[in-house]
Structure formats: C-alpha cells, structure tokens
Scaffold this motif. Sequence first.
Motif, PDB file in Angstrom:
ATOM      1  N   GLU A   9      34.734  13.115  22.113  1.00  0.00           N
ATOM      2  CA  GLU A   9      33.407  13.460  22.605  1.00  0.00           C
ATOM      3  C   GLU A   9      32.423  13.643  21.459  1.00  0.00           C
ATOM      4  OE1 GLU A   9      34.039  16.870  25.052  1.00  0.00           O
ATOM      5  OE2 GLU A   9      34.910  15.699  26.674  1.00  0.00           O
ATOM      6  N   ARG A  15      30.410   7.649  21.645  1.00  0.00           N
ATOM      7  CA  ARG A  15      29.166   7.834  22.419  1.00  0.00           C
ATOM      8  C   ARG A  15      28.383   6.532  22.511  1.00  0.00           C
ATOM      9  NH1 ARG A  15      28.887  12.688  19.486  1.00  0.00           N
ATOM     10  NH2 ARG A  15      27.273  11.817  18.149  1.00  0.00           N
ATOM     11  N   GLU A  19      27.625   4.445  25.932  1.00  0.00           N
ATOM     12  CA  GLU A  19      26.261   4.060  26.306  1.00  0.00           C
ATOM     13  C   GLU A  19      26.165   2.553  26.513  1.00  0.00           C
ATOM     14  OE1 GLU A  19      22.220   4.055  27.250  1.00  0.00           O
ATOM     15  OE2 GLU A  19      23.707   5.661  27.313  1.00  0.00           O
TER      16      GLU A  19
END
Length: 123
Positions: A9, A15, A19
């Motif tokens: 995370e 990330r 996305e």
Amino acid sequence: MPMPIDRAEQDPAVRALTELVTVLDSCMAELGGARVRAEKLLEERQSGRSWLDIVTTESRPLVVEQISSVMAALASAGGAWRREQAYALASEQVSINRIAAMFGVTRQRISALLRERARTAHA
C-alpha cells in the motif's frame, strides 16, 4: 517472495499500477461507447447524409473528443506507471542500461524518467 500488504500500500509503483488499471478500465468502457457511436456515424453516412449534417447533429462528446480524452488519460497514467516502475527497478539495483533494454528505450530516456520522478516526488 510476496510483498506484505502494508508495504504494498505504501509502494508508489503499486499505487501507480493500480491507478493505471483503473484508467484502463475506464478507457475501455469509453472506447466501447465510442465504437458504438462510430458505427452509428457510418450507418448515417452510408444512408446518404453529409458529413456536415452528421457532425453538427452528433451529441457531445464527439467520437474524436472521446478518443482524445482516452489518449490523454492513458498517457498520464502510463507515464506515471513508467516513472514509478523505472524508479522501483533502479531501487532494486537494476542498471539503467538493463531497465532501458526492458523498456525498449535508450538509457538517456530512463535517466530522464528517473529525474522526472525525483522532481515530482519532491514537489
């Protein structure tokens, strides 16, 4: 060895990839809609309507606007992923030359990606 969830995370590459997946899903849906509309435009043209009449009565966003929007979204999310992936590989002591070979670009392009990443990380 899998990365623990709490570290995953916090991983900027994870990330960025998450996305990118979200943007890809959205773009696929938008392109599906654009394809349906493009087929309708073809039918209208084949029925004898003029291009001016077809385009001026087409609802917004136009098919060309949808495609431009998708391309911009992919460029942005893809660029962020490419920068984070290059940085993650460099952080694992992978050489710039090897990263360049994996990405199919020059070592100068990888150096530029890493500089861009450093600038955006400090901004």
